[in-house]
Design an enzyme around this catalytic site. Structure first.
Site, PDB file in Angstrom:
ATOM      1  N   PHE A  85     -12.605   6.424  -0.528  1.00 10.91           N
ATOM      2  CA  PHE A  85     -13.314   5.326  -1.207  1.00 10.91           C
ATOM      3  C   PHE A  85     -13.719   4.216  -0.257  1.00 10.91           C
ATOM      4  O   PHE A  85     -14.629   3.451  -0.546  1.00 10.91           O
ATOM      5  CB  PHE A  85     -12.433   4.750  -2.336  1.00 10.91           C
ATOM      6  N   LYS A  98     -18.532  15.795  -1.332  1.00  8.27           N
ATOM      7  CA  LYS A  98     -17.717  15.431  -2.501  1.00  8.27           C
ATOM      8  C   LYS A  98     -17.244  14.011  -2.222  1.00  8.27           C
ATOM      9  O   LYS A  98     -16.249  13.791  -1.539  1.00  8.27           O
ATOM     10  CB  LYS A  98     -16.525  16.384  -2.628  1.00  8.27           C
ATOM     11  N   GLU A 115     -14.391   9.512  -6.053  1.00  7.93           N
ATOM     12  CA  GLU A 115     -14.781   9.267  -7.448  1.00  7.93           C
ATOM     13  C   GLU A 115     -14.759   7.777  -7.781  1.00  7.93           C
ATOM     14  O   GLU A 115     -15.262   7.353  -8.813  1.00  7.93           O
ATOM     15  CB  GLU A 115     -13.873  10.059  -8.402  1.00  7.93           C
ATOM     16  N   SER A 123      -6.182  10.005   2.741  1.00  7.92           N
ATOM     17  CA  SER A 123      -4.784   9.695   3.050  1.00  7.92           C
ATOM     18  C   SER A 123      -4.111  10.918   3.694  1.00  7.92           C
ATOM     19  O   SER A 123      -4.551  12.056   3.512  1.00  7.92           O
ATOM     20  CB  SER A 123      -4.053   9.303   1.765  1.00  7.92           C
ATOM     21  N   CYS A 177      -9.291   2.216   7.742  1.00  8.66           N
ATOM     22  CA  CYS A 177      -8.338   3.045   8.471  1.00  8.66           C
ATOM     23  C   CYS A 177      -8.119   2.504   9.879  1.00  8.66           C
ATOM     24  O   CYS A 177      -7.193   2.908  10.563  1.00  8.66           O
ATOM     25  CB  CYS A 177      -8.822   4.481   8.544  1.00  8.66           C
ATOM     26  N   GLU A 228       1.752   3.187   5.394  1.00  7.53           N
ATOM     27  CA  GLU A 228       0.387   2.647   5.373  1.00  7.53           C
ATOM     28  C   GLU A 228       0.231   1.898   4.049  1.00  7.53           C
ATOM     29  O   GLU A 228       0.392   2.487   2.982  1.00  7.53           O
ATOM     30  CB  GLU A 228      -0.644   3.776   5.442  1.00  7.53           C
TER      31      GLU A 228
END
Ligand code: NAD
Length: 497
Positions: A150, A174, A177, A227, A282, A382
């Protein structure tokens, strides 16, 4: 009006009715602004069939034609980058300037891919044996899958698809969402740029769609970013199904500040890299390793700067926007509580920050902890939010050990005026991307992006020449054009004479 996002297959919006949907939120208002269709494996089959059909033509398209489409796409994307940035902010929450920054970094990869005729040049050796020449070529894989997170809905897919398409592959993306609209916007730009239908398909969804892509026999590779637990799952499942996989995972990025560093530069960097995009990067700095005696002075400077930061609606000029969802905001806030319980010193508490925006937005201000130890969950995990932890150490060796012992190895930075110390760090640190007085060392498109340890599964990083290699297979041709002096039958192993 509520929007409806659906799959993009074969150059048009999917016309079916989805059995499952996800809600799309505006994180700054907390309101549902639309829905996104979730794909079943049957929808993925449709997308793969469309991609396969498109591959037959696209792999034969000349390098000149592919480059022309890439250039046209680059022009369109550049012209519409503000529009795309607004779409990102509306679904992710990051402030507009930050959203524009991610589009610009994605554009760099498109520009790199425009040079594909040069990047795909092979080697040629004349007369390796008498009358025999050898040359190498690189050919596309076929249908390639891209699964994105995301936090960079435009840039992360763009780490992969420009090179994949330029190399003659056909792509199925993909997207996350949580913010799916950016990829649909991009799909329409590809069509306008003249890319044949089916070369760029978008399939939305969750685990069901991911699993369909990972296990489909006609999908040749997977480029995943997300992740670490999911990256590991994607790597193991994809490779078990015979695919080439690069799976980029989570991070805990350390910024080491040596005693001789410029502390104003280091404080600015800690703020920018710790709280930019609300820490949902990240490459965000989340662990600040202060080599004594700098900690007190550095923390004072950071605190002073934090007092001036504004948290609010990303379209209205705030420094930092909301978090992506209420669940994620609550999870990050629970880490702040855990840090306090575990004995860290809470210097600035983001849970009490005043925000400028709708009360229902997913707000959490920037948090600063001091006296954090390597055993605390705010250090080991994290968090992926605006939480900066200061760990005090006595020596460079202690700082290096902390970084090298950590599970993750995505990015790191060292702040110092000592070139020898910086050079030693760059040599000794076990991390994939290193900044020297640069807090977010995201490589340019012509270098490759990727971490070490639990931050990457697979052996190939994103974009740069590693990207070209990932999306192509090598072939070596040994050729001899007959001349009157051929040697007749010889059953021995070929030797060069
Ligand atoms: P995520 O792992 O939750 O989701 C990533 C993708 O996996 C999404 O498309 C999602 O739909 C899919 N997914 C989620 N759960 C799944 C499951 N159980 N099975 C199969 N697929 C599943 O990650 P996120 O929250 O969207 O993104 C944040 C994470 O991404 C952070 O850990 C961050 O460090 C990481 N990230 C890493 C890099 C990098 O370059 N290393 C870059 C950006 C983000």
């Amino acid at each position: 009006m509520s929007k409806h996002v659906t799959h993009w297959i074969n150059g048009q919006e999917w016309s079916g009715t989805a059995a499952r949907h996800g809600d799309i939120y505006n994180p700054a208002t907390g309101q549902v602004t639309g829905t996104v269709d979730f794909a079943t494996s049957a929808v993925m089959d449709q997308a793969v069939a469309s991609s396969k059909a498109a591959f037959a033509e696209w792999r034969q398209a000349s390098l000149a034609r592919r480059a022309q489409v890439l250039f046209a796409f680059r022009e369109l994307l550049n012209a519409k980058k503000e529009e795309l940035a607004a779409i990102i902010t509306a679904e992710h929450g990051k402030v507009l300037s930050d959203a524009l920054g991610e589009v610009t970094r994605g554009l760099e990869v498109v520009e790199f891919a425009c040079g594909i005729p040069h990047l795909l040049k092979g080697g040629y050796s004349e007369s390796v044996s008498t009358g025999v020449d050898v040359y190498s070529i690189r050919q596309p894989l076929g249908v390639v899958g891209i699964i994105s997170p995301f936090n960079f809905p435009a840039m992360v897919p763009m780490w992969f698809f420009p090179l994949a398409i330029a190399s003659g592959n056909v792509v199925i993306v993909k997207p996350s969402e949580k913010d799916p609209s950016a990829t649909d916007f991009v799909a329409k730009l590809w069509k306008e740029a003249g890319l044949p239908d089916g070369v760029f398909n978008v399939v939305h969804g969750d685990k069901e769609a991911v699993d369909a892509l990972l296990t489909h026999p006609d999908v040749k590779s997977i480029s995943f970013v997300g992740s670490t637990p999911i990256a590991k799952y994607v790597y193991e499942t994809g490779t078990a199904h015979g695919k080439r996989v690069q799976a980029l995972g989570g991070a805990k990025n350390h910024m080491v500040v040596l005693p001789d560093a410029d502390l104003d530069l280091a404080a600015d960097a800690a703020i920018n890299a710790g709280f930019g995009s609300a820490g949902e990067r990240c490459m965000a700095i989340s662990a600040l390793v202060a080599v004594e005696p700098v900690a007190d002075a550095l923390i004072a400077k950071i605190k002073e700067r934090m007092a001036k930061l504004t948290t609010g609606d990303g379209t209205k000029g705030a420094d930092m926007g909301p978090l992506v969802s209420s669940i994620h905001r609550d999870k990050v806030a629970s880490y702040v509580a855990a840090g306090e319980e575990e004995g860290a010193t809470l210097v600035v508490d983001g849970r009490t920050t005043k925000f400028e925006g709708d009360a229902a937005g997913f707000w959490l201000g920037p948090t600063l902890f001091d006296n954090v130890t390597s055993k605390m969950s705010i250090y080991t995990d994290e968090i992926f939010g605006p939480v900066l932890s200061v760990i005090r150490v006595k020596t460079y060796a202690e700082a290096l050990k902390l970084v090298n012992d950590h599970l993750y190895g995505n990015g790191t930075a060292i702040f110092t005026n000592d070139g020898g110390a910086a050079r030693r760090y760059q040599n000794e640190v076990e991390v994939g991307m290193v900044g020297i007085n640069v807090p977010i060392p995201v490589p340019m498109a012509y270098y490759s992006f990727g971490g070490w340890k639990a931050s990457l599964f697979g052996d190939t990083h994103a974009h740069g020449m590693e990207g070209v290699h990932f999306f192509t297979r090598g072939k070596v041709v040994t050729s001899r054009w007959l001349d009157p002096s051929h040697g007749g039958i010889n059953l021995g192993f070929p030797q060069n004479v």
